[in-house]
Design an enzyme around this catalytic site. Structure first.
Site, PDB file in Angstrom:
ATOM      1  N   ASP A   1       0.790  -1.175   0.071  1.00  0.00           N
ATOM      2  CA  ASP A   1       0.008   0.088   0.124  1.00  0.00           C
ATOM      3  C   ASP A   1       0.950   1.266   0.002  1.00  0.00           C
ATOM      4  O   ASP A   1       1.896   1.224   0.769  1.00  0.00           O
ATOM      5  CB  ASP A   1      -1.063   0.060   1.340  1.00  0.00           C
ATOM      6  CG  ASP A   1      -1.748   0.996   1.349  1.00  0.00           C
ATOM      7  OD1 ASP A   1      -2.932   0.929   0.423  1.00  0.00           O
ATOM      8  OD2 ASP A   1      -1.696   1.976   2.144  1.00  0.00           O
TER       9      ASP A   1
ATOM     10  N   GLU B   1       1.527  -0.203  -5.128  1.00  0.00           N
ATOM     11  CA  GLU B   1       0.204   0.343  -5.292  1.00  0.00           C
ATOM     12  C   GLU B   1       0.513   1.844  -5.111  1.00  0.00           C
ATOM     13  O   GLU B   1       0.256   2.605  -4.071  1.00  0.00           O
ATOM     14  CB  GLU B   1      -0.851  -0.050  -4.176  1.00  0.00           C
ATOM     15  CG  GLU B   1      -2.248   0.659  -4.291  1.00  0.00           C
ATOM     16  CD  GLU B   1      -2.627   1.709  -3.447  1.00  0.00           C
ATOM     17  OE1 GLU B   1      -3.704   2.293  -3.496  1.00  0.00           O
ATOM     18  OE2 GLU B   1      -1.779   2.129  -2.378  1.00  0.00           O
TER      19      GLU B   1
END
Lengths: 672, 672
Positions: free
Chosen positions: A390, A419
């Site tokens: 993330d 990401e």
């Protein structure tokens, strides 16, 4: 200047060959390129020297576990460019470089041929050749050495009547083959860099991802779903043909400043919070959220998924809720404010008080790095091989480079998906620094021009060597305008684009297959009642779902090797800006898939597709069959311009297999 | 992984900024770029970091004689690109690199502004700022430190009624300027490479060369011309406006296998031989051919030429006649054949028995290198600063890199012109390896398309950083087809092209100004009765000579700084393929020269020139004057499209100075 009498330097000045501009080479060899086992590495270099002597060049390559180089002869191309191709056999780190030298045997033989053809006296030249062969024999052993010595003697014979026979021997294939297999490499030039290859598992290049929130799949209404409930979804996901099941963070969720429904700054009692608000008194990044289950049931899910051909991907989000154990155990890893509080995340004037970012400038950065690495080690020990990371662009870039390299030493099979929806250079840097795959700008590339330009950039330029795009038409954070406005036809066309343009792609479901397209507010890309903040109940059989299309497309992907790579993506002109056409084919051209998509979700569109036949090895005239693998329809196409018409309310795309009419036993069932 | 407790590594992980793709950078910093004193080096880099902190970046540069870097702030451009420009002050070696860091003071100030604008409570933020200023004060000294400490105390005051005043102070220009002049660079990232600049004298970039054979200028008919005779030519050459007088080799000429007239393999008694057949019992590369004069008369010529504003360039051709002293003194520097003879030069089936090439693969390569370097040292000691190097591409490339670097340490003013008419990568490599200037493909670039493409390649791509073309429309070896076929108009147009496209150019005279264009045989580029093999008698006042045009053009070159560099060459479209138009301008756009050439030597041509006005800072509408500096004619042009007509039998070109109508005291004499 060269130091006199310095033995190691002795040959420096005699190495006359220059090797430069080796490709692929990322930033002067600073970063490795990426491959999967068996994938070709086509190495080229500029190789030249002063004068007119013949050059011999080798591509050298090896895996990190091998002590010696494997050698491959490079072949000259026009303009002093040379090329050879190798294929790394297995996962792990590989290296390659280039060696070249002036080959005096080859130069001598070439010149002997020219002089003989010009009728010149070559008596002395044959003596030169004899000396060269004598030297060659010293590098050979056994019978080869003996043979070479024999030829050396034969060339040196002085009888004029044997001249023609000696010339024939000197130029013979037999002599050439043996002599050139013992070249004099004592004045070889070596390219200065050992260039690196990271060889990942096939899944790094090719796979269909499915993201779901396990907590929304409780068998009892209103309950918090568990890993066991998630297991019940496996047959459905496997039937849809996915390869990777990706779960949002599974760790305990903090309570301080917990977010409520629709990102409300304050959660109501009983609201579950966001899985990305990680850490509570129940544990941090190595713990499991109790309502989801236990470490044991998680491991069970991982194993069970594998039985269905699904690999579980975990989400690693290195940030902490104010309740995270790190906050009191390691306050030195956070920024302390003068009032004694810990600095929460912010993007002024916005405040994210539920999140404490880690301070990568802490003087205890080494301890921090080791601890974060241990998080990955921990989950790898539970059987996880794939990590979706993330927001890596808000953590130290050097940290990622170190972390991924460290983990890959022991676990070359590990996959890291970045990401990072951020600026292009940062996005690419993360890929260079080690991320196996990357989220990218696909969600916002909608027109034919945008799609063509972007996919060309990532599949046809140097970027392809280090950046593997994973195409997501939606995520829990991103409900693009195109899906909001285009409805079901857009969900179909964007899905087909993702699944055929990208060897790797993913969807966030069941929102996707149910064509959920209501934003929180007009102009926002947030879902209304986002699953990030609440438990959803999905009606998986709702009418209008596109589950069938997804299953069919994933089946097509599996059956057609053309779709397992982005390496041979070719765009073909269509005389209608709303229709995009592109092909992929296998390395051997045996499998060719042509996808044609109507990008207009509201109107039928038609046009003429102009195939770049030369790039597909299709004859430019005559008939051939195109077989729509989605619908089963077959069309006889003729020549390079053919008509297509696509009605989005029925089916917005063709996924054709092109069946070239070449008669061979392999093609026997073409028309059955 | 980072070694724990290794103090030097301590900060590695805290350096969050990434610096990459610095330009200019040749082959990852392997080779220097080239400049002359005062010329700008525009340095750019990709600079970024994780997160959203403010970045500060510095360009660092210094000369080799300086111990510390000079620092220049870099400015951000779009897309994470940064730029700063420096100008090396004097000749010699220079270096540059880039440093950048996350600037916590600037980040804090930016965020304080945003939070204040959003009406948020910034009490704690001001305390954070106070701490930052306290730390800043510790890096400052004297009154600056005192001021910073005072501000730190002021920001920390807790009285709420002073809040607005404290915010104003925190954001004030005074505080900003002082605080940002003592930044915290403890976690700076340094770009890994120190990139190099070779700063040459202006003559490396700009100069008009004239080549002649001194032996053809004897005052008595039939005699062998001497350096003294050559001195008699100096006034004429200086009047024509040349800067460099280049002489073919001046060393003793060998007698073994001496070439006769028109390259006859055997010279007749009394024939002088080729100056490139170097070496006899009278000496080698450090000796003077007795018929030309002595070392003393040579030095006199060099001095005398300087009085006329002319620098003498010598030809250094590292090859030996069979009579060269090296051949018996150092047989180990040559290749010995099995029959005891020394290997002559060849390109089978062609033999060049008058030439023994040096063997750069000799095991005594170090002694050979030192001896060849001593040749340059010797002539530098006689006052020579410019060397035209014959066929450098047939000598070891590493040798040249070493030699030129060695000589430039003591003599940064030395200029080396590479005479390599060879394959493009080898030609460019010689420039990268150190040659100051290079012969190039200009003699064979004739059409508008060819000229535009080639000059764009060498002046608008990375090539411009290391390769300085010297444009020669003819040489003793090259009488191009274009001159053979085009006659006097072609000599005029090719001269104007060379002198205006190239800041450096040269001609081989008097063959050029007398428009000598007869080849030895049809299809050959060799001159008939080539001066390479015989003494010529030139009629310098022959009718049809273009001496006047040459003198006028060289005067224009001197008076117009636009023509002193190739950096701002712009091609402008003309709707006639036979007419080429291009401009150069000074850095400040004050001096703009537009050249328009009719490439057809046989017919008048006309067309419309379309000026790329934006690139010349000319207003796109209204009138302006173009002043033909060759003929003195003035035209009033209007807008961006203007008509030209050029008759080759009269004058094949315009060399316009564009006079923009901008009223200022500087422009007072524009229309006088």
């Amino acid at each position: 200047m060269p130091k006199k009498n310095a033995p190691l330097q002795m040959n420096h000045g005699r190495r006359r060959v220059i090797i430069e501009r080796v490709s692929p080479e990322i930033d002067g060899g600073r970063f490795p390129i990426k491959r999967v086992p068996g994938e070709p590495v086509e190495v080229e270099a500029d190789i030249f020297a002063d004068g007119h002597d013949v050059i011999s060049a080798l591509l050298l390559y090896r895996s990190a576990t091998e002590l010696t180089w494997t050698e491959l002869e490079m072949a000259p191309l026009p303009n002093d460019r040379w090329r050879a191709t190798f294929r790394p056999r297995e996962q792990g780190a590989w290296a390659y470089t280039v060696e070249a030298w002036l080959d005096h045997f080859k130069s001598w033989q070439r010149d002997l041929g020219k002089k003989t053809a010009a009728g010149q006296d070559v008596t002395v030249e044959l003596q030169v050749g004899s000396a060269l062969l004598t030297a060659t024999a010293q590098r050979a052993t056994g019978s080869d050495a003996e043979t070479l010595r024999g030829w050396a003697a034969a060339l040196a014979v002085s009888a004029p009547e044997t001249l023609r026979r000696r010339i024939d021997l000197a130029l013979s294939q037999e002599l050439t083959e043996l002599a050139t297999s013992y070249p004099d490499r004592s004045t070889s030039t070596f390219y200065g860099h050992e260039l690196r290859v990271t060889v990942d598992p096939l899944r790094a290049r090719y796979g269909a991802w499915y993201e779901l929130f396990p907590r929304s799949f409780a068998s009892e209404p209103g309950a918090h779903g568990t890993f066991r409930d998630c297991e019940a979804q496996l047959p459905r996901i496997a039937e849809m043909g996915f390869d990777v099941l990706y779960l949002p963070p599974i760790h305990p969720i903090g309570t301080a400043f917990r977010k409520g429904r629709n990102n409300n700054p304050t959660a109501q009692p009983g609201e579950p919070g966001s899985p990305w608000g990680i850490g509570s008194h129940e544990g941090g990044h190595k713990a499991v959220h109790p309502e989801l289950g236990t470490l044991e049931t998680f491991r069970h899910l991982v194993e069970k998924a594998r039985q269905f051909g699904l690999e579980v991907a975990m989400d690693i989000a290195f940030q902490c809720s104010p309740d995270h154990p790190y906050v009191h155990e390691h306050p030195e890893w956070f920024i302390k404010r003068p009032d004694g509080s810990i600095q929460y995340a912010e993007n002024p004037p916005k405040k994210y008080q539920d999140i404490y970012p880690l301070n990568f400038e802490t003087e205890q950065w080494q301890e921090l790095w080791e601890e974060l690495k241990s998080v990955f080690d921990f989950w790898i020990a539970q059987g996880v091989l794939i990590f979706r990371v993330d927001n890596p662009h808000t953590k130290s870039l050097r940290f990622w480079e170190w972390l991924i390299a460290e983990i890959k030493i022991e676990h070359p099979e590990a996959i890291f998906l970045s990401e990072a929806f951020t600026r292009p250079k940062l996005m690419y840097y993360l890929a260079k620094a080690g991320f196996t795959q990357s989220y990218n700008y696909f969600p916002w590339r909608n027109s034919k021009e945008e799609l063509t330009e972007y996919l060309t950039e990532v599949t046809r330029t140097e970027v392809r060597e280090f950046f593997r795009p994973n195409l997501w038409p939606n995520t829990p954070d991103i409900l693009p305008q195109s899906l909001q406005a285009g409805g079901r036809p857009a969900f179909m066309s964007r899905f087909i684009l993702a699944a055929t343009l990208g060897a790797s792609y993913g969807i966030y479901g069941p929102a996707y297959e149910l064509c959920e397209n209501t934003p929180r507010v007009r102009g926002s890309e947030e879902y209304i009642d986002s699953e990030k903040y609440e438990i959803k109940k999905w009606d998986l059989n709702a009418s209008g779902n596109i589950t069938g299309l997804i299953a069919k497309t994933n089946q097509i992907r599996r059956e057609n090797p053309a779709l397992h790579s982005n390496d041979r993506l070719v765009f073909h002109p269509v005389d209608n800006p709303q229709i995009i056409a592109y092909s992929k084919h296998s390395e051997d051209f045996d499998n060719i898939i042509l996808t044609v998509v109507n990008l207009d979700p509201h109107h039928a569109q038609s046009g003429w597709v102009e195939l770049a036949a030369d790039r597909l090895q299709i004859p430019t005239s005559g008939n051939y069959q195109v077989h729509d693998l989605l619908t089963g329809a077959r069309y006889l196409w003729s020549g390079m311009r053919n008509y297509v018409e696509l009605n989005p309310s029925f089916f917005p795309a063709h996924v054709f297999r092109i069946r070239r009419k070449i008669r061979s036993e392999r093609d026997f069932d073409y028309y059955m």
